[in-house]
Design a protein around this motif. Structure first.
Motif, PDB file in Angstrom:
ATOM      1  N   GLN A 196      10.126  20.236   1.129  1.00 30.81           N
ATOM      2  CA  GLN A 196       9.114  21.131   0.588  1.00 30.81           C
ATOM      3  C   GLN A 196       7.888  21.242   1.493  1.00 30.81           C
ATOM      4  O   GLN A 196       7.413  22.345   1.794  1.00 30.81           O
ATOM      5  N   ILE A 197       7.349  20.100   1.949  1.00 28.73           N
ATOM      6  CA  ILE A 197       6.116  20.123   2.737  1.00 28.73           C
ATOM      7  C   ILE A 197       6.160  19.124   3.893  1.00 28.73           C
ATOM      8  O   ILE A 197       5.115  18.708   4.403  1.00 28.73           O
ATOM      9  N   ALA A 198       7.360  18.726   4.308  1.00 25.03           N
ATOM     10  CA  ALA A 198       7.551  17.819   5.443  1.00 25.03           C
ATOM     11  C   ALA A 198       6.781  16.510   5.269  1.00 25.03           C
ATOM     12  O   ALA A 198       6.216  15.974   6.210  1.00 25.03           O
ATOM     13  N   THR A 199       6.789  16.004   4.048  1.00 22.57           N
ATOM     14  CA  THR A 199       5.994  14.821   3.718  1.00 22.57           C
ATOM     15  C   THR A 199       6.797  13.856   2.859  1.00 22.57           C
ATOM     16  O   THR A 199       7.614  14.272   2.052  1.00 22.57           O
ATOM     17  N   MET A 200       6.554  12.564   3.061  1.00 25.21           N
ATOM     18  CA  MET A 200       7.102  11.528   2.199  1.00 25.21           C
ATOM     19  C   MET A 200       5.970  10.621   1.738  1.00 25.21           C
ATOM     20  O   MET A 200       5.034  10.336   2.489  1.00 25.21           O
ATOM     21  N   VAL A 201       6.066  10.181   0.494  1.00 25.19           N
ATOM     22  CA  VAL A 201       5.137   9.186  -0.036  1.00 25.19           C
ATOM     23  C   VAL A 201       5.860   7.847   0.034  1.00 25.19           C
ATOM     24  O   VAL A 201       6.930   7.681  -0.556  1.00 25.19           O
ATOM     25  N   THR A 222      11.517  26.413   3.455  1.00 25.03           N
ATOM     26  CA  THR A 222      11.669  24.962   3.539  1.00 25.03           C
ATOM     27  C   THR A 222      11.278  24.480   4.928  1.00 25.03           C
ATOM     28  O   THR A 222      11.205  25.259   5.875  1.00 25.03           O
ATOM     29  N   PHE A 223      11.049  23.178   5.029  1.00 23.17           N
ATOM     30  CA  PHE A 223      10.636  22.604   6.299  1.00 23.17           C
ATOM     31  C   PHE A 223      11.796  21.851   6.955  1.00 23.17           C
ATOM     32  O   PHE A 223      12.605  21.210   6.285  1.00 23.17           O
ATOM     33  N   VAL A 224      11.869  21.949   8.263  1.00 22.39           N
ATOM     34  CA  VAL A 224      12.935  21.317   9.047  1.00 22.39           C
ATOM     35  C   VAL A 224      12.297  20.255   9.933  1.00 22.39           C
ATOM     36  O   VAL A 224      11.506  20.570  10.822  1.00 22.39           O
ATOM     37  N   LEU A 225      12.610  19.007   9.672  1.00 22.40           N
ATOM     38  CA  LEU A 225      12.017  17.923  10.435  1.00 22.40           C
ATOM     39  C   LEU A 225      12.494  17.959  11.880  1.00 22.40           C
ATOM     40  O   LEU A 225      13.691  17.930  12.149  1.00 22.40           O
ATOM     41  N   GLY A 226      11.541  18.048  12.792  1.00 20.07           N
ATOM     42  CA  GLY A 226      11.866  17.998  14.208  1.00 20.07           C
ATOM     43  C   GLY A 226      12.784  19.099  14.691  1.00 20.07           C
ATOM     44  O   GLY A 226      13.372  18.991  15.764  1.00 20.07           O
ATOM     45  N   GLY A 227      12.957  20.156  13.920  1.00 18.66           N
ATOM     46  CA  GLY A 227      13.806  21.271  14.330  1.00 18.66           C
ATOM     47  C   GLY A 227      15.271  21.132  13.958  1.00 18.66           C
ATOM     48  O   GLY A 227      16.035  22.081  14.066  1.00 18.66           O
ATOM     49  N   ASN A 228      15.687  19.946  13.522  1.00 18.48           N
ATOM     50  CA  ASN A 228      17.086  19.725  13.122  1.00 18.48           C
ATOM     51  C   ASN A 228      17.075  18.780  11.927  1.00 18.48           C
ATOM     52  O   ASN A 228      16.983  17.569  12.072  1.00 18.48           O
ATOM     53  N   TYR A 229      17.177  19.360  10.734  1.00 17.13           N
ATOM     54  CA  TYR A 229      17.000  18.557   9.528  1.00 17.13           C
ATOM     55  C   TYR A 229      18.095  17.509   9.364  1.00 17.13           C
ATOM     56  O   TYR A 229      17.814  16.345   9.062  1.00 17.13           O
ATOM     57  N   ALA A 230      19.327  17.898   9.554  1.00 18.50           N
ATOM     58  CA  ALA A 230      20.451  16.974   9.346  1.00 18.50           C
ATOM     59  C   ALA A 230      20.327  15.734  10.234  1.00 18.50           C
ATOM     60  O   ALA A 230      20.604  14.608   9.806  1.00 18.50           O
ATOM     61  N   LYS A 275       0.831  -1.190   0.000  1.00 19.44           N
ATOM     62  CA  LYS A 275       0.000   0.000   0.000  1.00 19.44           C
ATOM     63  C   LYS A 275       0.874   1.251   0.000  1.00 19.44           C
ATOM     64  O   LYS A 275       2.034   1.207   0.376  1.00 19.44           O
ATOM     65  N   ARG A 276       0.285   2.319  -0.409  1.00 22.89           N
ATOM     66  CA  ARG A 276       0.994   3.602  -0.442  1.00 22.89           C
ATOM     67  C   ARG A 276       0.472   4.488   0.684  1.00 22.89           C
ATOM     68  O   ARG A 276      -0.739   4.598   0.899  1.00 22.89           O
ATOM     69  N   TYR A 277       1.400   5.128   1.378  1.00 19.07           N
ATOM     70  CA  TYR A 277       1.049   5.969   2.521  1.00 19.07           C
ATOM     71  C   TYR A 277       1.604   7.383   2.337  1.00 19.07           C
ATOM     72  O   TYR A 277       2.674   7.571   1.740  1.00 19.07           O
ATOM     73  N   ILE A 278       0.879   8.350   2.850  1.00 18.73           N
ATOM     74  CA  ILE A 278       1.353   9.726   2.929  1.00 18.73           C
ATOM     75  C   ILE A 278       1.778   9.957   4.376  1.00 18.73           C
ATOM     76  O   ILE A 278       0.954   9.909   5.285  1.00 18.73           O
ATOM     77  N   VAL A 279       3.068  10.182   4.574  1.00 21.75           N
ATOM     78  CA  VAL A 279       3.618  10.357   5.916  1.00 21.75           C
ATOM     79  C   VAL A 279       3.937  11.837   6.128  1.00 21.75           C
ATOM     80  O   VAL A 279       4.758  12.413   5.405  1.00 21.75           O
ATOM     81  N   VAL A 280       3.268  12.451   7.092  1.00 18.69           N
ATOM     82  CA  VAL A 280       3.498  13.864   7.411  1.00 18.69           C
ATOM     83  C   VAL A 280       4.316  13.927   8.693  1.00 18.69           C
ATOM     84  O   VAL A 280       3.908  13.412   9.736  1.00 18.69           O
ATOM     85  N   PHE A 281       5.477  14.560   8.605  1.00 24.77           N
ATOM     86  CA  PHE A 281       6.382  14.626   9.743  1.00 24.77           C
ATOM     87  C   PHE A 281       6.179  15.907  10.545  1.00 24.77           C
ATOM     88  O   PHE A 281       5.747  16.940  10.018  1.00 24.77           O
ATOM     89  N   THR A 282       6.511  15.813  11.822  1.00 22.70           N
ATOM     90  CA  THR A 282       6.523  16.997  12.678  1.00 22.70           C
ATOM     91  C   THR A 282       7.674  17.889  12.227  1.00 22.70           C
ATOM     92  O   THR A 282       8.809  17.432  12.108  1.00 22.70           O
ATOM     93  N   ALA A 283       7.388  19.140  11.942  1.00 26.06           N
ATOM     94  CA  ALA A 283       8.431  20.003  11.381  1.00 26.06           C
ATOM     95  C   ALA A 283       8.110  21.459  11.641  1.00 26.06           C
ATOM     96  O   ALA A 283       6.979  21.828  11.969  1.00 26.06           O
ATOM     97  N   SER A 284       9.128  22.285  11.490  1.00 25.23           N
ATOM     98  CA  SER A 284       8.964  23.736  11.554  1.00 25.23           C
ATOM     99  C   SER A 284       9.422  24.308  10.217  1.00 25.23           C
ATOM    100  O   SER A 284      10.213  23.681   9.508  1.00 25.23           O
ATOM    101  N   GLN A 285       8.921  25.474   9.881  1.00 30.10           N
ATOM    102  CA  GLN A 285       9.257  26.089   8.609  1.00 30.10           C
ATOM    103  C   GLN A 285      10.361  27.121   8.784  1.00 30.10           C
ATOM    104  O   GLN A 285      10.287  28.003   9.643  1.00 30.10           O
ATOM    105  N   ALA A 286      11.400  26.995   7.961  1.00 30.68           N
ATOM    106  CA  ALA A 286      12.541  27.908   8.021  1.00 30.68           C
ATOM    107  C   ALA A 286      12.216  29.217   7.302  1.00 30.68           C
ATOM    108  O   ALA A 286      11.187  29.344   6.636  1.00 30.68           O
TER     109      ALA A 286
END
Length: 243
Positions: free
Chosen positions: A90-95, A58-66, A43-54
């Motif tokens: 781009q939108i803190a999301t992975m397919v 751009t979006f920073v996952l969990g406050g620390n992208y690296a 199945k295919r899922y849309i995963v939205v991560f907790t993130a803040s916008q710089a």
């Protein structure tokens, strides 16, 4: 020879052959079963991560992208997922594709993940061939090529109830448009050569769609507006741009 005796003579050998064939088929199914089952259950899922916008958008996952980007990839992989489209910046999301039935539950338990939704699709519109096969006669817009002032060359304009609803004719009577205003459409592309975007009344002439500024943001699949930014691979983007 009497056919009934032929049938009796051939019955047991035929039955033996059938059993052998069914046994071989069963063994083949057992051997291939897990592979087919995994494919069917993927199945295919849309995963939205907790993130803040710089500041740059751009979006920073969990406050620390690296740090958290690699953690997100590891999380997806450990849960049995494969990233198909990475839009984490781009939108803190992975397919993500996964055959693990517990994939969504595993990811929802992580503080890095805001939400997981199973992707789905459905067929919303019949094809032209299906419509015609059903005996209906579809309306057909003349489409691309220009050919005169748009107020007089669109034979279906009177059927565009949405234009009537927003009182477009009344608005055009006051102001038909201003080139200092840019309108961007993020959709399935724009057919810039469509009649509705004719700009000079000449067939195949100028269009008020700026094709040079178009872009294809779809990293996989057939793409949108690809390779020509003024190509609509569907129809919806042109529909929206026309409005």
């Amino acid at each position: 020879m009497d056919s009934k005796y032929t049938g009796r003579r051939l019955w047991w050998p035929a039955l033996t052959n059938v059993v052998a064939i069914l046994t071989a088929a069963a063994l083949m199914c057992l051997a291939a079963g897990p592979v087919r089952a995994e494919t069917a259950q993927t199945k295919r899922y849309i995963v939205v991560f907790t993130a803040s916008q710089a500041a740059d958008g751009t979006f920073v996952l969990g406050g620390n992208y690296a740090l958290n980007y690699q953690a997100a990839l590891s999380l997806v992989k450990s849960a049995g997922g494969t990233v198909g489209i990475d839009l984490s910046r781009q939108i803190a999301t992975m397919v993500v594709d996964s055959a693990n039935p517990g994939f969504a539950q595993i990811l929802r338990a992580s503080s890095l993940v805001e939400e997981v939704g199973e992707d789905f699709k459905w067929k919303a519109f019949a094809t032209l061939q299906e419509i015609q096969a059903g005996g209906a006669t579809p309306f057909s817009h003349p489409g691309g090529g220009g050919g005169g002032p748009e107020q007089t060359t669109d034979p279906l304009e009177s059927m565009q109830w949405s234009m009537m609803q927003i009182q477009a004719p009344e608005a055009h009577a006051i102001q038909a448009g201003w080139r200092a205003v840019d309108v961007g459409i993020l959709d399935s592309g724009v057919d810039g050569h469509h009649l509705d975007f004719d700009d000079d009344g000449v067939a195949g002439g100028a269009t008020n769609v700026d094709c040079a500024r178009g872009n294809d943001f779809v990293p996989v699949g057939p793409g949108v507006g690809n390779p020509d930014p003024c190509t609509d691979n569907g129809f919806h983007g042109t529909h929206v741009a026309g409005i």
